[in-house]
Design a protein around this motif. Structure first.
Motif, short mmCIF file in Angstrom:
data_model
loop_
_atom_site.label_atom_id
_atom_site.label_comp_id
_atom_site.label_asym_id
_atom_site.label_seq_id
_atom_site.Cartn_x
_atom_site.Cartn_y
_atom_site.Cartn_z
N ASP A 235 44.67 57.07 31.48
CA ASP A 235 45.64 56.55 32.43
C ASP A 235 45.11 55.25 33.03
O ASP A 235 43.91 55.12 33.31
CB ASP A 235 45.90 57.53 33.57
N ILE A 236 46.02 54.30 33.22
CA ILE A 236 45.68 53.04 33.89
C ILE A 236 46.55 52.97 35.13
O ILE A 236 47.78 53.07 35.05
CB ILE A 236 45.92 51.82 32.97
N LEU A 237 45.90 52.80 36.28
CA LEU A 237 46.59 52.83 37.56
C LEU A 237 46.38 51.54 38.32
O LEU A 237 45.40 50.83 38.10
CB LEU A 237 46.05 53.98 38.43
N ILE A 238 47.30 51.29 39.24
CA ILE A 238 47.08 50.27 40.27
C ILE A 238 47.27 51.00 41.58
O ILE A 238 48.21 51.79 41.74
CB ILE A 238 48.01 49.05 40.12
N SER A 239 46.34 50.77 42.52
CA SER A 239 46.37 51.52 43.76
C SER A 239 45.53 50.84 44.81
O SER A 239 44.61 50.08 44.50
CB SER A 239 45.83 52.94 43.51
N GLN A 240 45.82 51.17 46.06
CA GLN A 240 44.89 50.85 47.13
C GLN A 240 43.79 51.90 47.04
O GLN A 240 44.07 53.08 46.85
CB GLN A 240 45.57 50.91 48.48
N VAL A 241 42.54 51.48 47.12
CA VAL A 241 41.40 52.38 46.92
C VAL A 241 40.52 52.38 48.17
O VAL A 241 40.21 51.33 48.72
CB VAL A 241 40.56 51.92 45.70
N GLU A 242 40.13 53.60 48.59
CA GLU A 242 39.18 53.76 49.69
C GLU A 242 38.08 54.70 49.22
O GLU A 242 38.36 55.77 48.69
CB GLU A 242 39.84 54.38 50.91
N GLU A 243 36.84 54.30 49.42
CA GLU A 243 35.73 55.20 49.15
C GLU A 243 35.54 56.08 50.36
O GLU A 243 35.57 55.61 51.49
CB GLU A 243 34.46 54.40 48.88
N VAL A 244 35.41 57.39 50.13
CA VAL A 244 35.20 58.34 51.22
C VAL A 244 33.94 59.15 50.94
O VAL A 244 33.58 59.37 49.78
CB VAL A 244 36.42 59.28 51.39
N PRO A 245 33.25 59.58 51.98
CA PRO A 245 32.03 60.37 51.75
C PRO A 245 32.37 61.76 51.21
O PRO A 245 33.30 62.40 51.69
CB PRO A 245 31.38 60.45 53.13
N ALA A 246 31.64 62.20 50.21
CA ALA A 246 31.80 63.54 49.67
C ALA A 246 30.92 64.49 50.49
O ALA A 246 29.77 64.16 50.80
CB ALA A 246 31.40 63.58 48.21
N LEU A 247 31.45 65.64 50.83
CA LEU A 247 30.68 66.62 51.60
C LEU A 247 29.66 67.33 50.71
O LEU A 247 28.55 67.60 51.13
CB LEU A 247 31.61 67.62 52.26
#
Length: 95
Positions: free
Chosen positions: A14-26
């Motif tokens: 899949d090829i996507l376009i999106s706003q991306v945010e990195e979030v901390p993994a617990l």
């Protein structure tokens, strides 16, 4: 916060376009990437602009999707024309 709009290629192809945010993994293996208003990109046979449609739009109305970064092959900067088209659709859809 500045919008980080990217083209994302997933291991699934899949090829996507999106706003991306990195979030901390617990925990190890937890999703650590938030896609906001992800849209699928597909080559168009009759135009130079790819077809753009909401990713997983047939299955959900969710506008935010959590994803593990290990499912991503690469992330690149989209063409300005593609960002403009994405923003027209994403903003229209959010209202």
């Amino acid at each position: 916060m500045e919008q980080e709009i990217k083209v994302i290629v997933l291991q699934s192809g899949d090829i996507l376009i999106s706003q991306v945010e990195e979030v901390p993994a617990l925990d190890i293996g937890d999703p650590n990437c938030k896609l906001i208003a992800p849209y699928s990109l597909e080559e168009s046979t009759d135009s130079t602009t790819p077809n753009i449609s909401p990713w997983l739009g047939s299955y959900t109305d969710d506008n935010e999707v959590m994803l593990c970064s290990d499912k991503i092959v690469t992330i690149v900067e989209p063409h300005k024309s593609l960002v403009d088209e994405y923003l027209k659709r994403a903003i229209t859809t959010d209202d």
